[in-house]
Design an enzyme around this catalytic site. Structure first.
Site, mmCIF file in Angstrom:
data_model
loop_
_atom_site.group_PDB
_atom_site.id
_atom_site.type_symbol
_atom_site.label_atom_id
_atom_site.label_comp_id
_atom_site.label_asym_id
_atom_site.label_seq_id
_atom_site.Cartn_x
_atom_site.Cartn_y
_atom_site.Cartn_z
ATOM 1 C CG ASP A 361 -1.992 1.046 1.170
ATOM 2 O OD1 ASP A 361 -1.822 2.027 0.435
ATOM 3 O OD2 ASP A 361 -3.018 0.884 1.853
ATOM 4 C CG HIS A 392 -4.910 3.226 -0.576
ATOM 5 N ND1 HIS A 392 -4.677 3.013 0.764
ATOM 6 C CD2 HIS A 392 -5.894 4.152 -0.637
ATOM 7 C CE1 HIS A 392 -5.481 3.778 1.479
ATOM 8 N NE2 HIS A 392 -6.237 4.481 0.650
#
Length: 492
Positions: A361, A392
């Site tokens: 992420d 993400h």
């Protein structure tokens, strides 16, 4: 505004392109090394091939405290064991490109929204957008409906992403009633009072939940948050505890350590883009905000921390507003996060909470420093699904067949070739499994209560009297006939 955002995203992608390939090579080396450490004895080539095979299958790591609910989830949630990422599509292999696509690229959905403007106790307004399919004639749902309600909390910047729209579509296909919570001034919500909602202040959300329960009293309530909006959901669950009215909750790509995330958690291109977007949204209320703060430090700030400090950490001194001196007192920033840190009351959470995170992420940052793994290992209410890839909010998979169609064409920008989101499937399986587990627990308690009632004091008192009672039946009947004959003779 959309054209500027697209151009800005293109600049960010160009900056991160070279950085991505370097991090990709490093992450591959680290994954092989970690598998080698865990494999014990054996050749290095065998361990490397095993690590490559695990990465190809998309292994998922479930981190939680051992419990009966955890065992039930492992048994009944198919998505908890494997995450098959999309094959082909080179750009989807990049966490940065995939995250930017999910956050910035427009998604054209057939889902429509019916808005309820809720006036709060201090005359402020928040908006509740109820998602309905386009083919539905009745725009509003009956209050007598027993369908479960899915409360969706967007990110803290109020951006309605394609991931959120796809979540509404998936919720409608599973029979939920999705409703999106919009904070003050977010998503075209009118700002009726010169007050904005602090990052982790659940006061407005608490009133919104009460209204939802009043509007749909017969349906269960579930909650899902995405990105930085998870801070508001975790704050609400921690402050309300067992009186949250929520059956289960889920956080998609959450940001846990928010103070450090505001201070140094983002690289400068991404932080600059988010800061610019936030200032563009606040610019329409510049005149109203000037009554309570100095707007020059707010709109001249180049960081998320500067914007947050200008909004909530400045105090005024002086007579009138025009001549007041607004300054940040010593320790105001730390005091602000003592009141708004999402995990401040995490021990009071009383419902199951699922968090779906990816190790790559780029928005949240490094996993070891940003994800509180000890929370999931010690608290029985928190469950973490940790994947190697996904970026993400970019947990894309290639399903065999889509179970429900809302009329969105296959050429939609978010759904090419039937691409779906694995995290959404995991969330709805989690909700279904936790509900079934609670129902089984309730039935077992009721059965145990009935057994205790049959085997209690009354049962023990009459347990050995069945034979003697049967012996006395003839005697009792003889006495009754004698009394009856006496009454007849007396009446004569």
């Amino acid at each position: 505004m959309l054209g500027w955002l697209v151009a800005l995203c293109a600049v960010v992608l160009v900056i991160f392109w070279s950085k991505y390939f370097g991090s990709q090579r490093r992450s591959d080396g680290l994954s092989v090394e970690s598998c080698a450490d865990a494999g014990g004895e054996g050749s290095g080539e065998a361990r490397a091939s095993a690590a490559a095979a695990a990465a190809a299958r998309g292994a998922v790591e479930l981190i939680c405290k051992p419990s009966a609910l955890a065992n039930y989830l492992k048994k009944h949630c198919r998505t908890f064991t494997e995450y098959p990422p999309c094959a082909g599509w080179m750009w989807r292999s990049s966490a940065v490109l995939l995250s930017a696509f999910e956050l910035c690229w427009p998604y054209y959905s057939s889902v429509q929204f019916v808005r309820d403007n809720l006036q709060l106790s201090d005359d402020g307004l928040v908006a509740l957008d109820w998602a309905v399919p386009s083919y539905q004639r009745r725009r509003r749902t009956s209050s007598h409906s027993s369908s479960p309600v899915l409360l969706i909390i967007p990110n803290s910047f109020g951006k309605i992403t394609g991931n959120l729209l796809k979540l509404c579509e998936e919720a409608l296909s599973h029979g939920y009633l999705p409703v999106v919570f919009n904070r003050r001034s977010h998503n075209c919500t009118p700002l009726t009072t010169p007050k904005l909602q602090q990052f982790g202040d659940p006061t407005d959300l608490r009133e919104a939940v009460r209204y939802i329960r009043y509007r749909q009293p017969a349906g269960r309530l579930y909650a899902v948050s995405e990105s930085s909006g998870s801070g508001l959901l975790l704050s609400y669950l921690g402050e309300c505890g067992s009186s949250s009215y929520v059956t289960a909750a889920a956080c998609l790509s959450p940001v846990f350590r928010c103070q450090s995330w505001f201070e140094s958690g983002l690289c400068w291109p991404l932080q600059w883009a988010l800061t610019l977007y936030q200032k563009m949204c606040l610019s329409r209320y510049r005149t109203a905000l000037a009554a309570i703060m100095q707007t020059d430090p707010l709109f001249s700030s180049c960081s998320l921390r500067g914007v947050e400090e200008a909004l909530f950490c400045r105090t005024g001194h002086g007579g009138s507003t025009a001549t007041s001196n607004f300054s940040i007192t010593s320790g105001a920033w730390d005091a602000y996060w003592e009141r708004n840190e999402p995990l401040r009351d995490v021990d009071e959470v009383a419902i199951p909470v699922l968090s779906v995170c990816a190790k790559d992420d780029p928005v949240r940052g490094d996993t070891q420093s940003t994800v509180p793994l000890e929370l999931f290992e010690t608290n029985p209410h928190f469950f973490l699904l940790l994947t190697e890839r996904g970026g993400h909010l970019g947990f894309c998979t290639q399903p065999e067949k889509r179970a429900f169609d809302l009329g969105v064409s296959a050429s939609n920008c978010g759904m090419e070739g039937g691409v779906s989101n694995w995290s959404h499937t995991a969330v709805f399986e989690f909700f279904r499994a936790t509900t079934d587990f609670f129902n089984l627990e309730e039935r077992s308690k009721q059965l145990a209560a009935k057994r205790r009632g049959l085997g209690g004091a009354a049962g023990r008192a009459f347990r050995h009297r069945s034979i003697s009672t049967c012996k006395r039946v003839p005697a009792c009947s003889h006495n009754i006939h004698a009394i009856y004959n006496w009454q007849r003779s007396y009446t004569r």
